[in-house]
Design a protein around this motif. Sequence first.
Motif, mmCIF file in Angstrom:
data_model
loop_
_atom_site.group_PDB
_atom_site.id
_atom_site.type_symbol
_atom_site.label_atom_id
_atom_site.label_comp_id
_atom_site.label_asym_id
_atom_site.label_seq_id
_atom_site.Cartn_x
_atom_site.Cartn_y
_atom_site.Cartn_z
ATOM 1 N N ALA A 1 18.135 8.933 3.208
ATOM 2 C CA ALA A 1 16.847 9.264 2.590
ATOM 3 C C ALA A 1 16.693 8.516 1.269
ATOM 4 O O ALA A 1 15.634 7.935 0.993
ATOM 5 C CB ALA A 1 16.734 10.769 2.374
ATOM 6 N N LYS A 2 17.734 8.522 0.456
ATOM 7 C CA LYS A 2 17.677 7.817 -0.830
ATOM 8 C C LYS A 2 17.518 6.319 -0.620
ATOM 9 O O LYS A 2 16.765 5.663 -1.339
ATOM 10 C CB LYS A 2 18.927 8.102 -1.657
ATOM 11 N N LEU A 3 18.219 5.796 0.358
ATOM 12 C CA LEU A 3 18.116 4.367 0.651
ATOM 13 C C LEU A 3 16.707 4.016 1.114
ATOM 14 O O LEU A 3 16.143 2.997 0.706
ATOM 15 C CB LEU A 3 19.150 3.972 1.707
ATOM 16 N N GLY A 4 16.122 4.860 1.943
ATOM 17 C CA GLY A 4 14.750 4.639 2.387
ATOM 18 C C GLY A 4 13.778 4.626 1.219
ATOM 19 O O GLY A 4 12.870 3.788 1.153
ATOM 20 N N GLU A 5 13.974 5.554 0.277
ATOM 21 C CA GLU A 5 13.116 5.594 -0.911
ATOM 22 C C GLU A 5 13.266 4.318 -1.735
ATOM 23 O O GLU A 5 12.279 3.750 -2.207
ATOM 24 C CB GLU A 5 13.467 6.807 -1.766
ATOM 25 N N ILE B 1 14.263 1.366 -0.694
ATOM 26 C CA ILE B 1 13.699 0.227 0.031
ATOM 27 C C ILE B 1 12.180 0.230 -0.099
ATOM 28 O O ILE B 1 11.564 -0.819 -0.284
ATOM 29 C CB ILE B 1 14.155 0.245 1.508
ATOM 30 N N ALA B 2 11.571 1.422 -0.021
ATOM 31 C CA ALA B 2 10.121 1.513 -0.191
ATOM 32 C C ALA B 2 9.718 1.069 -1.594
ATOM 33 O O ALA B 2 8.737 0.327 -1.765
ATOM 34 C CB ALA B 2 9.649 2.944 0.072
ATOM 35 N N LEU B 3 10.473 1.496 -2.594
ATOM 36 C CA LEU B 3 10.192 1.083 -3.972
ATOM 37 C C LEU B 3 10.342 -0.423 -4.122
ATOM 38 O O LEU B 3 9.514 -1.083 -4.766
ATOM 39 C CB LEU B 3 11.128 1.812 -4.938
ATOM 40 N N LEU B 4 11.372 -0.972 -3.515
ATOM 41 C CA LEU B 4 11.577 -2.419 -3.559
ATOM 42 C C LEU B 4 10.411 -3.146 -2.890
ATOM 43 O O LEU B 4 9.937 -4.167 -3.399
ATOM 44 C CB LEU B 4 12.897 -2.787 -2.879
ATOM 45 N N GLY B 5 9.927 -2.627 -1.768
ATOM 46 C CA GLY B 5 8.781 -3.219 -1.092
ATOM 47 C C GLY B 5 7.548 -3.222 -1.988
ATOM 48 O O GLY B 5 6.805 -4.212 -2.048
ATOM 49 N N ARG C 1 7.536 -3.199 -5.281
ATOM 50 C CA ARG C 1 7.768 -4.168 -6.359
ATOM 51 C C ARG C 1 7.559 -5.598 -5.864
ATOM 52 O O ARG C 1 6.983 -6.421 -6.576
ATOM 53 C CB ARG C 1 9.176 -4.015 -6.921
ATOM 54 N N VAL C 2 8.021 -5.889 -4.680
ATOM 55 C CA VAL C 2 7.840 -7.234 -4.120
ATOM 56 C C VAL C 2 6.353 -7.508 -3.918
ATOM 57 O O VAL C 2 5.871 -8.605 -4.211
ATOM 58 C CB VAL C 2 8.636 -7.402 -2.806
ATOM 59 N N ALA C 3 5.612 -6.518 -3.432
ATOM 60 C CA ALA C 3 4.172 -6.695 -3.224
ATOM 61 C C ALA C 3 3.474 -6.969 -4.555
ATOM 62 O O ALA C 3 2.597 -7.847 -4.635
ATOM 63 C CB ALA C 3 3.584 -5.456 -2.550
ATOM 64 N N ARG C 4 3.859 -6.235 -5.599
ATOM 65 C CA ARG C 4 3.259 -6.487 -6.918
ATOM 66 C C ARG C 4 3.610 -7.872 -7.430
ATOM 67 O O ARG C 4 2.770 -8.564 -8.000
ATOM 68 C CB ARG C 4 3.713 -5.430 -7.922
ATOM 69 N N MET C 5 4.849 -8.278 -7.215
ATOM 70 C CA MET C 5 5.281 -9.607 -7.648
ATOM 71 C C MET C 5 4.500 -10.685 -6.898
ATOM 72 O O MET C 5 4.059 -11.679 -7.500
ATOM 73 C CB MET C 5 6.778 -9.796 -7.414
ATOM 74 N N GLU C 6 4.310 -10.506 -5.598
ATOM 75 C CA GLU C 6 3.529 -11.464 -4.817
ATOM 76 C C GLU C 6 2.088 -11.531 -5.327
ATOM 77 O O GLU C 6 1.520 -12.617 -5.449
ATOM 78 C CB GLU C 6 3.539 -11.086 -3.334
ATOM 79 N N ALA C 7 1.505 -10.383 -5.635
ATOM 80 C CA ALA C 7 0.134 -10.369 -6.150
ATOM 81 C C ALA C 7 0.064 -11.094 -7.488
ATOM 82 O O ALA C 7 -0.865 -11.874 -7.730
ATOM 83 C CB ALA C 7 -0.358 -8.928 -6.293
#
Length: 77
Positions: free
Chosen positions: A42-46, A48-52, A54-60
């Motif tokens: 569960a923590k790992l899923g959270e 990974i979602a947070l990382l996703g 952050r990556v989306a914001r970085m791409e934007a």
Amino acid sequence: MEIVDWITPGLLLGLFAWQRHDIAELRRDVAALAERLTQVEAKLGERIALLGERVARMEATLDLVARGLRIDLKRRA
């Protein structure tokens, strides 16, 4: 000779009882480990979602910077 007749069954019953107790402890340990694994997943899923996110914001941000550079380059040319 009466006591000898009881030794083998007594030992077998004692061994069986000890193994049943040991198996019960192992089941509790496995259940605890399974619970910990569920929590880690569960923590790992959270994370990974947070990382996703952050990556989306970085791409934007990079897209905006790239668009800005293109506009600047077009204005100068």
